[in-house]
Write a protein that holds these residues in place. Structure first.
Motif, mmCIF file in Angstrom:
data_model
loop_
_atom_site.group_PDB
_atom_site.id
_atom_site.type_symbol
_atom_site.label_atom_id
_atom_site.label_comp_id
_atom_site.label_asym_id
_atom_site.label_seq_id
_atom_site.Cartn_x
_atom_site.Cartn_y
_atom_site.Cartn_z
ATOM 1 N N UNK A 1 23.212 7.246 -9.698
ATOM 2 C CA UNK A 1 22.754 6.159 -10.524
ATOM 3 C C UNK A 1 22.520 6.615 -12.171
ATOM 4 N N UNK A 2 22.731 7.854 -12.292
ATOM 5 C CA UNK A 2 22.786 8.212 -13.812
ATOM 6 C C UNK A 2 21.350 8.333 -14.263
ATOM 7 N N UNK A 3 20.403 8.646 -13.404
ATOM 8 C CA UNK A 3 19.050 8.932 -13.576
ATOM 9 C C UNK A 3 18.724 10.590 -14.079
ATOM 10 N N UNK A 4 17.800 10.647 -15.090
ATOM 11 C CA UNK A 4 17.544 11.789 -15.397
ATOM 12 C C UNK A 4 16.078 11.991 -15.400
ATOM 13 N N UNK A 5 15.376 13.124 -15.816
ATOM 14 C CA UNK A 5 14.035 13.267 -15.785
ATOM 15 C C UNK A 5 13.298 12.347 -16.786
ATOM 16 N N UNK A 6 13.732 11.985 -17.920
ATOM 17 C CA UNK A 6 13.123 11.107 -18.839
ATOM 18 C C UNK A 6 13.152 9.694 -18.174
ATOM 19 N N UNK A 7 14.512 9.210 -17.769
ATOM 20 C CA UNK A 7 14.377 8.109 -17.042
ATOM 21 C C UNK A 7 13.408 7.697 -16.178
ATOM 22 N N UNK A 8 13.296 8.893 -15.174
ATOM 23 C CA UNK A 8 12.277 8.710 -14.038
ATOM 24 C C UNK A 8 10.964 8.712 -14.431
ATOM 25 N N UNK A 9 10.453 9.467 -15.293
ATOM 26 C CA UNK A 9 9.075 9.398 -16.035
ATOM 27 C C UNK A 9 8.906 8.274 -16.647
ATOM 28 N N UNK A 10 9.596 7.501 -17.546
ATOM 29 C CA UNK A 10 9.580 6.252 -18.123
ATOM 30 C C UNK A 10 9.305 5.330 -16.790
ATOM 31 N N UNK A 11 10.333 5.144 -15.934
ATOM 32 C CA UNK A 11 10.314 4.052 -15.040
ATOM 33 C C UNK A 11 9.282 4.055 -14.217
ATOM 34 N N UNK A 12 8.777 5.449 -13.714
ATOM 35 C CA UNK A 12 7.753 5.307 -12.652
ATOM 36 C C UNK A 12 6.347 5.172 -13.573
ATOM 37 N N UNK A 13 6.242 5.336 -14.726
ATOM 38 C CA UNK A 13 5.128 5.018 -15.635
ATOM 39 C C UNK A 13 4.722 3.419 -15.561
ATOM 40 N N UNK B 1 0.821 -1.289 -0.076
ATOM 41 C CA UNK B 1 0.024 -0.044 -0.089
ATOM 42 C C UNK B 1 0.835 1.325 -0.017
ATOM 43 N N UNK B 2 1.898 1.218 0.899
ATOM 44 C CA UNK B 2 3.011 2.428 0.737
ATOM 45 C C UNK B 2 3.587 2.601 -0.612
ATOM 46 N N UNK B 3 3.886 1.757 -1.155
ATOM 47 C CA UNK B 3 4.731 1.802 -2.540
ATOM 48 C C UNK B 3 3.567 2.431 -3.636
ATOM 49 N N UNK B 4 2.137 1.768 -3.495
ATOM 50 C CA UNK B 4 1.171 2.229 -4.482
ATOM 51 C C UNK B 4 0.901 3.943 -4.097
ATOM 52 N N UNK B 5 0.831 4.021 -2.996
ATOM 53 C CA UNK B 5 0.383 5.473 -2.404
ATOM 54 C C UNK B 5 1.643 6.659 -3.055
ATOM 55 N N UNK B 6 2.617 6.015 -2.956
ATOM 56 C CA UNK B 6 3.645 6.959 -3.273
ATOM 57 C C UNK B 6 3.711 7.349 -4.793
ATOM 58 N N UNK B 7 3.413 6.468 -5.349
ATOM 59 C CA UNK B 7 3.323 6.609 -7.004
ATOM 60 C C UNK B 7 2.032 7.466 -7.274
#
Length: 338
Positions: A307-319, A172-178
């Motif tokens: 970790x070499x993360x950027x906005x595009x990587x974050x957006x795609x991965x979170x989706x 539930x925590x993980x779902x709510x954070x997303x």
């Protein structure tokens, strides 16, 4: 002088019963309380049942009752936890990140490196003292008397975080954070949600199924603890802190692990961003902990760089994480297990 508390390793029958309870919780939504011994411990897993008499005793032993008593310094309280874990045989307990005692120390070190309040780093050391939804190996008991003993040893603030970490459902925590809408989130049309109001989502007790909406400060601290817990198990986090050098022969293995850990790395960024947003939106938190938001944002920046993360990587991965239909698959990806 630091106070002593008694922890015990659970028998394998109880561990297996706890594991079975968690399978049923994930598959059918059956709360896990039935796997606890009847009586004080089962009752103690409920939220808001710490007990008045034991609470008064913890306050008396802790002087001012806010976890910052001069009787016990932060170092002595960490030592109290370390000794209690050692006496309970934590070094012999295996964890996904190695020995259990090394893992809890690593989580605390990660939190301390982010300059969070001392009681949060302390709670990180004891984050699974009561077990967790993913770790059915509790060294501590939910009984009121046992919880009062822990509070007297580490302070009320740290113990509360440990208890909530052990009872809040991680799925539930993980779902709510997303699901939370952050001010800097990018909408599907590419625009930013600048005026989004931060609302703490309700959390669920994995043992009883009851719901509760935490304060923004508690929610922020627990998000940071979840992030530190996951980071301590990831190759990028462990290798960087332990000063490991990567040989050519190990390079390919590390690349494979890196690909597997990408979702977990991005999810940790999400947890830290949510923690910073919760802090920013809480006047009480900004007053009591004026440097906390800045510290969390520094942690975001450093982890994104590592970790070499950027906005595009974050957006795609979170989706991709949001699209996970199975709670088990979401948790596995968010923690780097899949």
């Amino acid at each position: 002088s630091p106070r002593r508390m008694l922890l015990r390793r659970p028998g394998w029958a109880r561990v297996l019963l706890g594991a079975l309870a968690r399978v049923l919780w994930y598959l059918f939504g059956v709360p896990c309380a039935w796997s606890l011994p009847r009586g004080a411990e089962r009752e103690g897993a409920r939220w808001g049942t710490s007990g008045d008499e034991e609470e008064d005793e913890a306050r008396r032993l802790d002087d001012d009752g806010d976890g910052s008593s001069p009787r016990a310094s932060h170092a002595s309280r960490v030592d109290t936890l370390r000794r209690a874990f050692a006496l309970a045989g934590a070094a012999d307990v295996r964890h996904v990140a190695g020995a259990f005692d090394e893992h809890v120390a690593d989580v605390s070190r990660v939190l301390a490196s982010w300059d969070v309040p001392e009681h949060v780093a302390l709670a990180g050391y004891g984050h699974t003292l009561y077990g967790s939804e993913l770790f059915p190996y509790a060294l501590g008991s939910f009984s009121r008397a046992a919880r009062a003993e822990v509070r007297a040893a580490v302070g009320r603030d740290a113990e509360e975080l440990m208890f909530l970490y052990g009872t809040c459902s991680q799925k539930r925590w993980y779902r709510s954070v997303l699901e939370i809408v952050l001010p800097d989130d990018v909408a599907s049309n590419g625009s930013r949600t600048e005026n989004a109001e931060f609302v703490v989502p309700e959390q669920v007790n994995a043992y009883t199924g009851e719901s509760r909406r935490l304060t923004k400060t508690l929610f922020a601290f627990l998000c940071a603890m979840h992030a530190a817990d996951i980071i301590s198990t990831l190759p990028e986090g462990r290798g960087k802190r332990r000063g490991e050098t990567t040989s050519v022969s190990k390079s390919e293995k590390k690349k494979k692990k890196k690909k597997k850990a990408r979702a977990a790395e991005v999810f940790c960024l999400r947890l830290l961003r949510v923690a910073a947003a919760a802090t920013r939106s809480d006047p009480d938190a900004t007053k009591r902990f004026p440097n906390l938001e800045r510290a969390l944002l520094f942690a975001v920046s450093n982890w994104a760089t590592d970790t070499g993360s950027d906005v595009c990587i974050e957006k795609t991965t979170l989706e991709g994480l949001r699209r996970c239909a199975s709670d088990a698959w979401l948790v596995a990806r968010a923690t780097g297990l899949a």
